[in-house]
Design a protein around this motif. Structure first.
Motif, PDB file in Angstrom:
ATOM      1  N   PHE A 418      21.892 -39.151   1.947  1.00 40.31           N
ATOM      2  CA  PHE A 418      21.732 -37.992   0.785  1.00 40.31           C
ATOM      3  C   PHE A 418      22.724 -37.088   0.629  1.00 40.31           C
ATOM      4  O   PHE A 418      23.571 -36.948  -0.372  1.00 40.31           O
ATOM      5  N   GLU A 419      23.215 -36.515   1.910  1.00 41.33           N
ATOM      6  CA  GLU A 419      24.276 -35.230   1.557  1.00 41.33           C
ATOM      7  C   GLU A 419      25.413 -36.331   1.422  1.00 41.33           C
ATOM      8  O   GLU A 419      26.229 -35.414   0.682  1.00 41.33           O
ATOM      9  N   GLN A 420      25.838 -37.195   1.936  1.00 42.24           N
ATOM     10  CA  GLN A 420      26.931 -37.629   1.652  1.00 42.24           C
ATOM     11  C   GLN A 420      27.207 -38.198   0.171  1.00 42.24           C
ATOM     12  O   GLN A 420      28.122 -38.108  -0.480  1.00 42.24           O
ATOM     13  N   SER A 421      26.138 -38.542  -0.624  1.00 37.09           N
ATOM     14  CA  SER A 421      25.878 -39.041  -1.974  1.00 37.09           C
ATOM     15  C   SER A 421      26.047 -37.747  -2.839  1.00 37.09           C
ATOM     16  O   SER A 421      26.857 -37.891  -3.797  1.00 37.09           O
ATOM     17  N   LYS A 422      25.507 -36.746  -2.424  1.00 39.51           N
ATOM     18  CA  LYS A 422      25.791 -35.619  -3.103  1.00 39.51           C
ATOM     19  C   LYS A 422      27.267 -34.984  -2.979  1.00 39.51           C
ATOM     20  O   LYS A 422      27.607 -34.794  -4.231  1.00 39.51           O
ATOM     21  N   LYS A 423      27.765 -35.314  -1.961  1.00 37.71           N
ATOM     22  CA  LYS A 423      29.311 -35.039  -2.096  1.00 37.71           C
ATOM     23  C   LYS A 423      29.993 -35.933  -2.879  1.00 37.71           C
ATOM     24  O   LYS A 423      30.852 -35.422  -3.581  1.00 37.71           O
ATOM     25  N   MET A 424      29.643 -37.203  -2.850  1.00 40.85           N
ATOM     26  CA  MET A 424      30.380 -38.161  -3.609  1.00 40.85           C
ATOM     27  C   MET A 424      30.222 -38.059  -4.931  1.00 40.85           C
ATOM     28  O   MET A 424      30.993 -38.136  -5.885  1.00 40.85           O
ATOM     29  N   MET A 425      28.727 -37.701  -5.254  1.00 41.34           N
ATOM     30  CA  MET A 425      28.622 -37.112  -6.788  1.00 41.34           C
ATOM     31  C   MET A 425      29.572 -36.189  -7.222  1.00 41.34           C
ATOM     32  O   MET A 425      29.961 -36.106  -8.409  1.00 41.34           O
ATOM     33  N   LYS A 426      29.763 -35.138  -6.458  1.00 35.80           N
ATOM     34  CA  LYS A 426      30.309 -34.028  -6.865  1.00 35.80           C
ATOM     35  C   LYS A 426      31.918 -34.413  -7.253  1.00 35.80           C
ATOM     36  O   LYS A 426      32.543 -34.115  -8.090  1.00 35.80           O
ATOM     37  N   GLN A 427      32.312 -35.349  -6.444  1.00 37.30           N
ATOM     38  CA  GLN A 427      33.730 -35.685  -6.463  1.00 37.30           C
ATOM     39  C   GLN A 427      34.017 -36.490  -7.747  1.00 37.30           C
ATOM     40  O   GLN A 427      34.851 -36.234  -8.540  1.00 37.30           O
ATOM     41  N   PHE A 428      33.116 -37.339  -8.030  1.00 35.63           N
ATOM     42  CA  PHE A 428      33.238 -38.250  -9.092  1.00 35.63           C
ATOM     43  C   PHE A 428      33.012 -37.519 -10.415  1.00 35.63           C
ATOM     44  O   PHE A 428      33.657 -37.735 -11.467  1.00 35.63           O
ATOM     45  N   SER A 429      32.061 -36.684 -10.447  1.00 38.39           N
ATOM     46  CA  SER A 429      31.849 -35.778 -11.650  1.00 38.39           C
ATOM     47  C   SER A 429      33.198 -35.042 -11.836  1.00 38.39           C
ATOM     48  O   SER A 429      33.505 -34.373 -13.211  1.00 38.39           O
ATOM     49  N   GLY A 430      33.823 -34.691 -10.814  1.00 34.87           N
ATOM     50  CA  GLY A 430      35.039 -33.913 -11.083  1.00 34.87           C
ATOM     51  C   GLY A 430      36.150 -35.134 -11.799  1.00 34.87           C
ATOM     52  O   GLY A 430      36.853 -34.784 -12.659  1.00 34.87           O
ATOM     53  N   LEU A 431      36.115 -36.375 -11.534  1.00 28.12           N
ATOM     54  CA  LEU A 431      36.963 -37.213 -11.652  1.00 28.12           C
ATOM     55  C   LEU A 431      36.785 -37.683 -13.262  1.00 28.12           C
ATOM     56  O   LEU A 431      37.783 -37.733 -14.128  1.00 28.12           O
ATOM     57  N   ASN A 432      35.515 -37.868 -13.490  1.00 24.44           N
ATOM     58  CA  ASN A 432      35.439 -38.494 -14.864  1.00 24.44           C
ATOM     59  C   ASN A 432      34.198 -37.683 -15.461  1.00 24.44           C
ATOM     60  O   ASN A 432      32.919 -38.052 -15.499  1.00 24.44           O
ATOM     61  N   ASN A 433      34.467 -36.622 -16.200  1.00 23.77           N
ATOM     62  CA  ASN A 433      33.372 -35.733 -16.326  1.00 23.77           C
ATOM     63  C   ASN A 433      32.783 -35.996 -17.859  1.00 23.77           C
ATOM     64  O   ASN A 433      31.735 -35.745 -17.886  1.00 23.77           O
ATOM     65  N   LYS A 434      33.514 -36.668 -18.729  1.00 21.90           N
ATOM     66  CA  LYS A 434      33.003 -36.913 -19.759  1.00 21.90           C
ATOM     67  C   LYS A 434      32.981 -38.568 -20.402  1.00 21.90           C
ATOM     68  O   LYS A 434      31.848 -38.945 -20.562  1.00 21.90           O
ATOM     69  N   LYS A 435      34.043 -39.279 -20.161  1.00 25.42           N
ATOM     70  CA  LYS A 435      33.978 -40.652 -20.359  1.00 25.42           C
ATOM     71  C   LYS A 435      33.904 -41.233 -19.224  1.00 25.42           C
ATOM     72  O   LYS A 435      34.429 -40.966 -17.980  1.00 25.42           O
ATOM     73  N   HIS A 436      33.024 -42.236 -19.241  1.00 23.98           N
ATOM     74  CA  HIS A 436      32.519 -43.154 -17.933  1.00 23.98           C
ATOM     75  C   HIS A 436      33.225 -44.257 -17.922  1.00 23.98           C
ATOM     76  O   HIS A 436      33.086 -45.455 -17.028  1.00 23.98           O
TER      77      HIS A 436
END
Ligand SMILES: Nc1nc2c(ncn2[C@@H]2O[C@H](COP(=O)(O)OP(=O)(O)O)[C@@H](O)[C@H]2O)c(=O)[nH]1
Ligand SMILES: [Mg+2]
Lengths: 444, 304
Positions: A418-436
């Motif tokens: 869960f902690e890892q996912s949370k981190k990863m989520m943060k990374q990705f949301s930074g990568l593509n914050n609007k267009k998916h």
């Protein structure tokens, strides 16, 4: 023909209003006229259409409109769902008698396809390692018995026939006796086609039914049948109490409204659909597919599906937002797990995510079998624990493990994931914050 | 005998058509004002008879037009107007309806289970009783025991049959039958074919091949192709008529199972849209249960 233009007409009618709020009487009224005609054109019986539309009106009024749908589309969605459930919702199953012999009797109008279906059914049942007997009870149509014999030979099922005996009731009795004496598991009675208004022949069916006491009395109905399907099904059901229906010749280009008519007047499940002349062409009947075929609004329905998917995507964005704000909880995590479960290979999905190359995924355990276990673990947590995992100490871990029937290591592993996912989520949301891009699914 | 048969047809039709005309009566009695609701309800009644959406609309529009133009408000007259509109559609293309010229070959086509083989027995019986010599060709080599079925009928009617084993090429059976009919100076050769759904391209190609072989014999035979339609079927019959007409230009339609409770309304859009005359109607499973289609009577019975 006529309805090719209907979907586009509907599109035009409802283009204006994007959904928001609830369906109004006006929305529904505008949509129902078109739906009514679509159903009629598919040969759904008029009376069935009328009561159906009335139900829809009641059901739809005040219903929420999905954000991305127009009211018209929303009504169609409700109609489609309703049609599906009217035809049983889920595919039905032919049950075998728990002890002894399973007796199946096929009935229907002339030319409905009973004899061919008897053969197909025998083939289908044989696959369950059952010994099947076909009983030839059509003494009227020239060479009907011969036809069943040829078919029986083709599927490798024995055929009980008595060309000397002219009384089908006697043949049926003898066939059942034979089947019992020779330890057959299933016996299928092929009866002569008859008009439902032919009293003498209908009484003959009652007679046969009394003598052989079938577990299943199945009406065969031609999927090309028009408005009369209702009267046919109703009369057969009244006279000999049907238990199910088989829809034949569905490999044609008929919209097949008869399926709906029959299902709604008998309330009996449609067990199979005949999909061709080969003896293997018997398929499980899927109410949802039939619903969209009858409604004949494939493109609208596709659109609705897409809207639904967009809607889900919106939820995903919401989720990302949450994570960015550090509010991603184990509760959200559990929801994700549930969604993941139906999506096939987890790893494949992760790899589809733009920006999430193999590198980014390294070190994340994606054992799919763990989904179930993970869910159980989260289920054993208190709401407080789910929202704030940092409070889960050693004692709590023990309790959770016991409650979910897992080991403490498993709980640890989940929390780490869960902690890892949370981190990863943060990374990705930074990568593509609007267009998916193509990415539609929320991830861990 | 002809009268008896017609009586039989009429009785079976009256029984079932009652509901149809009964409803129109009811409508006319209760609605009083011929407003939109009236026509909407009329539309529904017509659809209930398998007349289909397009022809229903046409009937309604025509009726509406006449009623408005002639300012008709009398209930009986309104009913007569609807009746005459329907009758006009039914009478369409009847000039194409013709006596059969011998020697003739008749190709019988249609989807599965509509009554092709039984209809052939009926036709054979009818022509034979008119003093013609008839021969049958067992062109359904696909369905189990289809050849035997036709054989039994040939025997009952008392006419010769040309056949081959199940699984044989149907075109070759037709070819052999044409040769035989030619040399034996047969008046009418009637060819059975396997039932086929009109959306199956390979089967329609096979039919087209049989059709070609028959066309090649037109130096000797007059060629007729009849589509058999089940009166119980709904709007799909339109699609059947359209496709079979494309593949084997149809000379006529035979509407079966009118002894059932189905209203046979499908012939209205078929005549309306594809201009194919209805030749005969089937009113039972016996070989006498065939009747010439009479548009006037049919319309009359429909609204009686
Ligand atoms: N009631 C009734 N049954 C008919 C009529 N014509 C054919 N049938 C029945 O329909 C079934 C199918 O007929 P068949 O001639 O084998 O159809 P085919 O597959 O098109 O050759 C048989 O049981 C016939 O007895 C009819 O006019 N009325
Ligand atoms: Mg046949």
């Amino acid at each position: 023909m006529v309805f090719e233009g209907l979907s586009s007409k509907l599109q035009d009618t409802f283009k204006k209003l994007r959904g928001k709020g609830k369906l109004t009487e006006k929305d529904i009224k505008e949509a129902t006229r078109e739906i009514k005609l679509a159903l009629l054109e598919a040969d759904v019986n008029f009376k069935v259409v009328k009561s159906f539309v009335k139900n829809i009106n009641e059901r739809a009024l005040g219903a929420d409109v999905l954000k991305s749908l127009t009211p018209g589309q929303q009504v169609i969605k409700i109609v489609n769902d309703e049609l599906t459930s009217l035809m049983g919702g889920q595919p039905a199953k032919l049950e075998y008698s728990p002890k002894g012999i399973t007796v199946i009797m096929l009935v229907g109008l002339q030319g409905a396809g009973k004899t061919t279906t008897a053969g197909k059914l025998a083939g289908h049942i044989k696959k369950d390692s059952k010994k099947v007997l076909l009983a030839a009870c059509d003494v009227y149509r020239p060479a009907a018995i011969k036809q069943l014999q040829v078919i029986g030979n083709q599927v490798g099922a024995e055929v009980f026939a008595d060309t000397e005996e002219k009384n089908p009731v006697v043949i049926a009795q003898n066939a059942l006796k034979y089947a019992k004496e020779h330890f057959f598991d299933v016996v299928i009675f092929d009866t002569a086609g008859r008009l439902h208004i032919d009293e003498a022949l209908m009484n003959e069916l009652v007679d046969i039914k009394e003598k052989v006491a079938p577990d299943h009395t199945i009406l065969n109905i031609d999927s090309m049948t028009g408005q009369e399907a209702v009267n046919v099904a109703e009369t057969f059901n009244d006279k000999i109490s049907l238990s199910g229906v088989i829809l034949t010749k569905l490999d044609g280009d008929t919209r097949g409204g008869a399926a709906l008519s029959v299902a709604s007047v008998t309330g009996k499940p449609i067990l199979f659909a005949g999909m061709g002349e080969k003896l293997t062409d018997l398929e499980i009947f899927y109410p949802d597919r039939m619903a969209s075929r009858i409604l004949g609004m494939g493109d609208v329905l596709t659109l609705i599906e897409k809207a639904q998917a967009d809607f889900d995507e919106e939820k995903a964005v919401e989720l990302q937002e949450k994570i960015r704000k550090q509010t991603f909880t184990l509760e959200d995590f559990k929801q994700q797990l549930a969604q993941m479960k139906d999506m096939g290979s987890f790893k494949d999905i992760l790899e589809m995510i733009p920006g999430a190359g193999k590198k980014a995924l390294k070190g994340i355990d994606v054992d799919e079998k763990e989904f179930v276990r993970s869910e159980a673990i989260i289920n054993s947590m208190t709401p407080e624990e789910r929202n704030n995992p940092s409070i889960i100490n050693a004692n709590r871990r023990k309790r959770i493990a016991a409650g979910s029937g897992t080991r403490v290591q498993d709980v640890n592993k989940l929390l780490k994931g869960f902690e890892q996912s949370k981190k990863m989520m943060k990374q990705f949301s930074g990568l593509n914050n609007k267009k998916h891009g193509k990415f539609k699914f929320p991830f861990m | 005998m002809a009268e008896n048969l017609f009586e039989k047809l009429k009785n079976s039709l009256v029984k079932t058509k009652k509901s149809f005309s009964g409803k129109i009566d009811q409508l006319i009695n209760y609605s009083g004002v011929y407003d939109e609701d009236f026509f909407e309800e009329l539309e529904e009644i017509l659809i209930l008879s398998d007349i289909g959406y397009e022809s229903t609309n046409e009937i309604i529009e025509k009726t509406r037009e006449i009623i408005t133009r002639e300012n008709i408000t009398d209930k009986v007259k309104v009913k007569n107007t609807i009746k005459s509109v329907v009758r006009d559609i039914l009478k369409k293309d009847e000039d194409r309806h013709r006596e059969i010229n011998v020697p003739a070959v008749i190709l019988i086509v249609g989807v599965n289970g509509v009554g092709k083989t039984t209809t052939i027995a009926k036709l054979a019986n009818m022509y034979k009783s008119k003093g013609m010599n008839v021969m049958l060709a067992a062109g359904d080599t696909f369905r189990a025991a289809a050849v035997e079925q036709l054989e039994i009928w040939a025997d009952r009617v008392g006419v010769p049959i040309i056949k081959n084993a199940q699984g044989a090429d149907p075109s070759s059976v037709i070819y052999d039958a044409l040769q035989a009919a030619r040399s034996r100076k047969t008046d009418i050769l009637i060819c059975d074919t396997a039932g086929r759904l009109h959306n199956k391209d390979n089967l329609m190609k096979e039919l087209s091949k049989m059709n070609k072989i028959i066309n090649n014999s037109s130096d000797h035979f007059s060629v007729y192709r009849y589509l058999v339609l089940d009166a119980t079927s709904g709007t799909n019959a339109l699609s059947q008529a359209a496709t079979f007409n494309e593949v084997t230009k149809l000379d006529g339609i035979i509407l079966t199972k009118l002894d059932g409770s189905a209203k046979g309304g499908i012939i209205i859009p078929i005549k309306n849209q594809y201009h194919i005359p209805v030749e005969y109607v089937g009113v039972g499973e016996g070989m006498d249960d065939l009747q010439e289609f009479m548009p006037e009577d049919f319309a009359e019975i429909l609204f009686e």
